[in-house]
Scaffold this motif. Structure first.
Motif, PDB file in Angstrom:
ATOM      1  N   UNK A   1       0.824  -1.204   0.000  1.00 50.56           N
ATOM      2  CA  UNK A   1       0.000   0.000   0.000  1.00 50.56           C
ATOM      3  C   UNK A   1       0.861   1.258   0.000  1.00 50.56           C
ATOM      4  N   UNK A   2       1.955   1.217   0.715  1.00 53.55           N
ATOM      5  CA  UNK A   2       2.848   2.376   0.718  1.00 53.55           C
ATOM      6  C   UNK A   2       3.406   2.633  -0.681  1.00 53.55           C
ATOM      7  N   UNK A   3       3.761   1.570  -1.385  1.00 55.24           N
ATOM      8  CA  UNK A   3       4.249   1.734  -2.752  1.00 55.24           C
ATOM      9  C   UNK A   3       3.150   2.299  -3.647  1.00 55.24           C
ATOM     10  N   UNK A   4       1.932   1.785  -3.512  1.00 59.67           N
ATOM     11  CA  UNK A   4       0.813   2.308  -4.308  1.00 59.67           C
ATOM     12  C   UNK A   4       0.618   3.794  -4.053  1.00 59.67           C
ATOM     13  N   UNK A   5       0.677   4.202  -2.796  1.00 65.96           N
ATOM     14  CA  UNK A   5       0.459   5.608  -2.452  1.00 65.96           C
ATOM     15  C   UNK A   5       1.600   6.498  -2.930  1.00 65.96           C
ATOM     16  N   UNK A   6       2.783   5.938  -3.089  1.00 69.01           N
ATOM     17  CA  UNK A   6       3.926   6.735  -3.544  1.00 69.01           C
ATOM     18  C   UNK A   6       3.858   7.050  -5.036  1.00 69.01           C
ATOM     19  N   UNK A   7       3.076   6.256  -5.779  1.00 64.74           N
ATOM     20  CA  UNK A   7       2.964   6.382  -7.243  1.00 64.74           C
ATOM     21  C   UNK A   7       4.304   6.190  -7.950  1.00 64.74           C
ATOM     22  N   UNK A   8       5.218   5.486  -7.318  1.00 60.22           N
ATOM     23  CA  UNK A   8       6.515   5.220  -7.933  1.00 60.22           C
ATOM     24  C   UNK A   8       6.521   3.931  -8.754  1.00 60.22           C
ATOM     25  N   UNK A   9       5.429   3.181  -8.681  1.00 59.36           N
ATOM     26  CA  UNK A   9       5.389   1.901  -9.375  1.00 59.36           C
ATOM     27  C   UNK A   9       5.120   2.086 -10.865  1.00 59.36           C
ATOM     28  N   UNK A  10       5.544   1.094 -11.636  1.00 56.61           N
ATOM     29  CA  UNK A  10       5.275   1.044 -13.074  1.00 56.61           C
ATOM     30  C   UNK A  10       4.624  -0.312 -13.342  1.00 56.61           C
ATOM     31  N   UNK A  11       3.327  -0.349 -13.330  1.00 53.81           N
ATOM     32  CA  UNK A  11       2.609  -1.591 -13.501  1.00 53.81           C
ATOM     33  C   UNK A  11       1.918  -2.021 -12.223  1.00 53.81           C
ATOM     34  N   UNK A  12       1.559  -3.296 -12.165  1.00 53.55           N
ATOM     35  CA  UNK A  12       0.742  -3.815 -11.087  1.00 53.55           C
ATOM     36  C   UNK A  12       1.567  -4.198  -9.862  1.00 53.55           C
ATOM     37  N   UNK A  13       0.927  -4.057  -8.705  1.00 54.90           N
ATOM     38  CA  UNK A  13       1.466  -4.501  -7.431  1.00 54.90           C
ATOM     39  C   UNK A  13       0.615  -5.684  -6.975  1.00 54.90           C
ATOM     40  N   UNK A  14       1.281  -6.770  -6.552  1.00 54.25           N
ATOM     41  CA  UNK A  14       0.573  -7.980  -6.156  1.00 54.25           C
ATOM     42  C   UNK A  14       0.959  -8.420  -4.757  1.00 54.25           C
ATOM     43  N   UNK A  15       0.064  -9.193  -4.142  1.00 51.94           N
ATOM     44  CA  UNK A  15       0.361  -9.901  -2.905  1.00 51.94           C
ATOM     45  C   UNK A  15       0.428 -11.391  -3.213  1.00 51.94           C
ATOM     46  N   UNK A  16       1.488 -12.032  -2.778  1.00 52.02           N
ATOM     47  CA  UNK A  16       1.634 -13.481  -2.953  1.00 52.02           C
ATOM     48  C   UNK A  16       1.067 -14.186  -1.731  1.00 52.02           C
ATOM     49  N   UNK A  17       0.092 -15.039  -1.946  1.00 54.84           N
ATOM     50  CA  UNK A  17      -0.547 -15.757  -0.853  1.00 54.84           C
ATOM     51  C   UNK A  17      -0.039 -17.201  -0.810  1.00 54.84           C
ATOM     52  N   UNK A  18      -0.300 -17.966  -1.870  1.00 54.98           N
ATOM     53  CA  UNK A  18       0.220 -19.334  -1.931  1.00 54.98           C
ATOM     54  C   UNK A  18       0.902 -19.616  -3.258  1.00 54.98           C
ATOM     55  N   UNK A  19       1.129 -18.561  -4.059  1.00 56.43           N
ATOM     56  CA  UNK A  19       1.714 -18.749  -5.378  1.00 56.43           C
ATOM     57  C   UNK A  19       3.193 -19.089  -5.309  1.00 56.43           C
TER      58      UNK A  19
END
Length: 327
Positions: free
Chosen positions: A309-327
């Motif tokens: 969430x901190x990365x999303x709020x920073x708007x520094x990402x290029x593309x999607x942010x994911x959470x790995x659960x069991x992958x």
């Protein structure tokens, strides 16, 4: 099961691992053992108390997942236990198990892995619904896409180019500009260095663009109306800088403009299922040919949802942010 809970109107650090019972499955639903969950801007807004889920939605975060089906409701005929799917969820995706409407699930394309699949449902359905299903964009049109390196922006650039459009997009850095050019954007505008209205006016010899896809709102609304050509369409999908403003609406009349917008989550299950079916029919063949693919910026373990969430709020990402659960 483990899931991510959050405080109402809390900061990113309020996201934490907790436990609750595995959700039960309704007649028209499936239970998915989650591999990856997508992190989206509405998740951040919900955590902040700025985006309340519909009354019938799961109150926890997470609007898209990939995984394998663990249980099937008695009225679901297409899916079976063990099927690999990605799904648009009605909340609750940040968890080991998540319920989804059977009509809101899609098969994981053979050409994609489970992480890529988790990046598809929310973003691709949003772009399909707001640009293509409603014919706001048609082949040959020019379009201004704000936030070119967001999940929505990357998806929109690729699909618009695939379907024969000319793309203008805005970004905030030279690296992001280069990324969008590599995706196929025709004109990339660094909004920190240039006024997008002036660039569009010069590039189109004063005509303007046929469509604007905007998630910024605020002062951008009036600038977007200025950027549009005669009988153009402004499509609003979010208001990151606010929805209340003082604005001159005369351009709508003078240029016969259409100002429209929508949200995805509040649509009926039937309406979402229709969009999902159209997405599978029209976009899944493109993905199978390794075109218009999602771009993954970073994957965090479920327990590090606060960092996502901190990365999303920073708007520094290029593309999607994911959470790995069991992958």
């Amino acid at each position: 099961m483990k899931f991510i809970e959050h405080e109402l109107s809390g900061g990113a650090d309020s996201l934490r691992i907790a436990e609750r019972p595995t959700p039960s499955v309704g007649d028209h639903e499936v239970l998915i053992r989650v591999a990856y969950a997508g992190v989206n801007r509405p998740d951040v807004l919900q955590r902040k108390g700025l985006y309340n889920p519909p009354p019938d939605a799961c109150p926890y975060l997470g609007l898209e997942v990939s995984g394998t089906i663990a249980e099937v409701g008695k009225s679901v005929s297409r899916w079976s236990v063990g099927d690999r799917v990605c799904a648009l969820t009605h909340g609750g995706g940040y968890a080991e198990f998540c319920v989804a409407d059977g009509g809101h699930c899609l098969p994981v394309p053979d050409s994609l892995n489970m992480a890529q699949a988790a990046a598809l449902p929310e973003t691709y359905t949003t772009v399909w619904a707001n640009l293509l299903a409603n014919r706001a964009f048609e082949s040959g049109d020019s379009i201004l896409i704000h936030g070119g390196t967001s999940g929505i922006g990357i998806t929109a650039i690729q699909l618009v180019k695939h379907f024969g459009g000319t793309v203008f997009t805005t970004v905030g850095s030279a690296d992001k500009a280069s990324f969008c050019r590599d995706l196929g954007a025709d004109t990339v505008i660094n909004y920190r260095e240039a006024d997008f209205n002036k660039v569009i006016d010069e590039a189109t010899t004063g005509r303007g663009v046929d469509v604007v896809l905007d998630m910024v709102g605020g002062k951008y609304v009036e600038k977007n109306l200025t950027a549009l050509a005669l009988e153009g369409t402004l499509v609003q999908i979010s208001f990151l800088e606010g929805s209340r403003l003082e604005i001159d609406l005369a351009p709508i009349m003078l240029k016969r403009l259409t100002f429209t917008g929508s949200t995805l989550r509040a649509r009926s299950p039937q309406a979402k299922a229709a969009l999902i079916a159209a997405l599978e029919a029209n976009v899944w063949p493109i993905l199978l040919n390794q075109r218009c693919l999602p771009q993954i910026h970073e994957v965090y373990p479920l327990a590090e949802a606060s960092s996502a969430h901190k990365l999303m709020e920073s708007s520094q990402h290029v593309g999607k942010i994911l959470l790995r659960v069991s992958g």
